[in-house]
Every structure is written in C-alpha cells, then in structure tokens.
Design a protein around this motif. Structure first.
Motif, PDB file in Angstrom:
ATOM      1  N   PRO A 202       1.890   3.022  -4.285  1.00  0.00           N
ATOM      2  CA  PRO A 202       1.251   3.910  -5.272  1.00  0.00           C
ATOM      3  C   PRO A 202       1.395   5.401  -4.982  1.00  0.00           C
ATOM      4  O   PRO A 202       1.481   6.200  -5.909  1.00  0.00           O
ATOM      5  N   LEU A 203       1.433   5.782  -3.715  1.00  0.00           N
ATOM      6  CA  LEU A 203       1.518   7.201  -3.369  1.00  0.00           C
ATOM      7  C   LEU A 203       2.945   7.694  -3.137  1.00  0.00           C
ATOM      8  O   LEU A 203       3.159   8.879  -2.902  1.00  0.00           O
ATOM      9  N   ALA A 204       3.918   6.788  -3.214  1.00  0.00           N
ATOM     10  CA  ALA A 204       5.311   7.170  -2.954  1.00  0.00           C
ATOM     11  C   ALA A 204       5.822   8.138  -4.014  1.00  0.00           C
ATOM     12  O   ALA A 204       5.607   7.942  -5.209  1.00  0.00           O
ATOM     13  N   LYS A 205       6.495   9.174  -3.557  1.00  0.00           N
ATOM     14  CA  LYS A 205       7.124  10.143  -4.460  1.00  0.00           C
ATOM     15  C   LYS A 205       8.640   9.974  -4.478  1.00  0.00           C
ATOM     16  O   LYS A 205       9.326  10.491  -5.350  1.00  0.00           O
TER      17      LYS A 205
ATOM     18  N   LEU B 103       2.083   1.737 -13.243  1.00  0.00           N
ATOM     19  CA  LEU B 103       2.746   1.470 -11.964  1.00  0.00           C
ATOM     20  C   LEU B 103       4.130   0.852 -12.155  1.00  0.00           C
ATOM     21  O   LEU B 103       5.016   1.058 -11.324  1.00  0.00           O
TER      22      LEU B 103
ATOM     23  N   PRO C 222       0.782  -1.242   0.000  1.00  0.00           N
ATOM     24  CA  PRO C 222       0.000   0.000   0.000  1.00  0.00           C
ATOM     25  C   PRO C 222       0.814   1.293   0.000  1.00  0.00           C
ATOM     26  O   PRO C 222       0.302   2.333  -0.405  1.00  0.00           O
ATOM     27  N   SER C 223       2.043   1.264   0.430  1.00  0.00           N
ATOM     28  CA  SER C 223       2.831   2.504   0.445  1.00  0.00           C
ATOM     29  C   SER C 223       3.317   2.892  -0.955  1.00  0.00           C
ATOM     30  O   SER C 223       3.633   4.053  -1.209  1.00  0.00           O
TER      31      SER C 223
ATOM     32  N   ASP D 254       9.541   7.144   0.951  1.00  0.00           N
ATOM     33  CA  ASP D 254       8.108   7.059   1.222  1.00  0.00           C
ATOM     34  C   ASP D 254       7.612   5.620   1.302  1.00  0.00           C
ATOM     35  O   ASP D 254       6.476   5.379   1.700  1.00  0.00           O
TER      36      ASP D 254
ATOM     37  N   HIS E  49       6.088   3.856 -12.677  1.00  0.00           N
ATOM     38  CA  HIS E  49       6.176   4.569 -11.397  1.00  0.00           C
ATOM     39  C   HIS E  49       7.278   3.960 -10.524  1.00  0.00           C
ATOM     40  O   HIS E  49       8.039   4.687  -9.879  1.00  0.00           O
TER      41      HIS E  49
END
Length: 185
Positions: free
Chosen positions: A51-54, A90, A48-49, A58, A93
C-alpha cells in the motif's frame, strides 16, 4: 504452449472473494487448455509493503515475486470488484507501479464483479482503457458477473460461463492452442 504461465490477479481485499474465485475459474480454464502453469493472486497477497509503495523497489521480496510472475506470464486474467463504477483503488495502485511498456502485447482477459447489472460496462469503460495505456492485447470478450450470477460464492450463471468460455477460446487462439467454443443454437 510449452510450460507457459497463466496469471490471474484479483483486485479484491476481502476473503473469501467472489472476484478471486471468478478470476481463478477463468485463469484455470486457460491454463488447463494450454497445459500451462497457473498462479492466481489477489491484492491482499501483496502484503504490507504494497500500500505504501511508490515504485517497484519499495516492495518486499514476496510482493516483488508476485509482480515478476505477472510480468512473466504468457496470459493474464485480471478482475476487480466494482466500487462506484470502477475498479478498486489498490488494483489501480498496483498497475501504477508498473513500467508503461511492461505489458506491451501481453494477452489479457478482463473481468469484473459487482452488485448489479448497472456496473456491467466497467470492463469496457474502466479496465480496457487502463490496459490500452499499457499497450496490452486485451481480448475482445470481457466478462462481468453480478451478485445474481453466484450461489454460495460459486459462478452458476450459464450466460456468464458462456462468455468466460469465449474469452478462454480467444486467449488460447492468441497463445496458439487449439480451442473452439460451440455456440448454442
């Protein structure tokens, strides 16, 4: 190769995944021939961490451990299903999080799957430039498999299996492991 590591990464989100099975098959062959340890992951394993990691910081500890294995691998096998002519978002990403020098010189086997032959150049037109940016050592033989190359999620195409053997031989040569591919006459 003395206890080296081969890591496979699939850009697929669904399970079961033909792409992950394909990457596992290729990476398993390299690891077996080289006497190396094997780890294979798909994007879903990053949790879960991810997809939003920049940035890498993160990521949670489990996702970071996967990144560390990938960065520490002696040979990578990367593959993605093809969506609209390219790898998954993804998948890209994941590589966007890495330092541009982190894969420099690392041997990489490129693979992809897709619904039909019209996507067969995805490895050449999408994947190879991505890993060129990282200055990775992409091996000459890339492998693409379409729906017709699988039966019940298992790779059955002799032609695709032959390309996979060629890519495995290239990876073994780069890694200093004797391996030859006998070509059919």
């Amino acid at each position: 190769m003395s206890r080296k590591l081969v890591v496979g990464l699939s850009g697929n989100l669904t399970r079961p995944s033909k792409t992950k099975a394909f990457v596992s098959h290729i990476a398993g062959e390299v690891a077996s021939r080289a006497g190396a340890a094997l780890s294979v992951f798909d994007i879903e394993d990053l949790g879960p961490s991810f997809p939003l990691a920049k940035k890498l910081d993160d990521l949670d500890a489990a996702a970071r451990a996967i990144v560390d294995q990938l960065l520490g691998a002696n040979v990578l096998v990367v593959g993605s299903p093809t969506f609209k002519g390219s790898y998954t978002g993804l998948f890209k990403h994941f590589f966007d999080l890495l330092d541009p020098s982190s894969l420099r010189g690392k041997p990489v086997i490129l693979a992809a799957t897709g619904g039909g032959e019209r996507h067969s150049l995805v490895v050449e037109h999408q994947s190879r430039p991505l890993f060129g940016f990282f200055e990775a050592q992409t091996l000459p033989t890339a492998i693409y498999a379409s729906e017709k190359d699988f039966a019940n999620g298992v790779l059955v195409s002799e032609a695709v299996q032959a390309r996979a053997r060629q890519a495995v031989a290239e990876a073994c040569r780069v890694a200093g492991v004797p391996y030859s591919v006998v070509r059919a006459a």
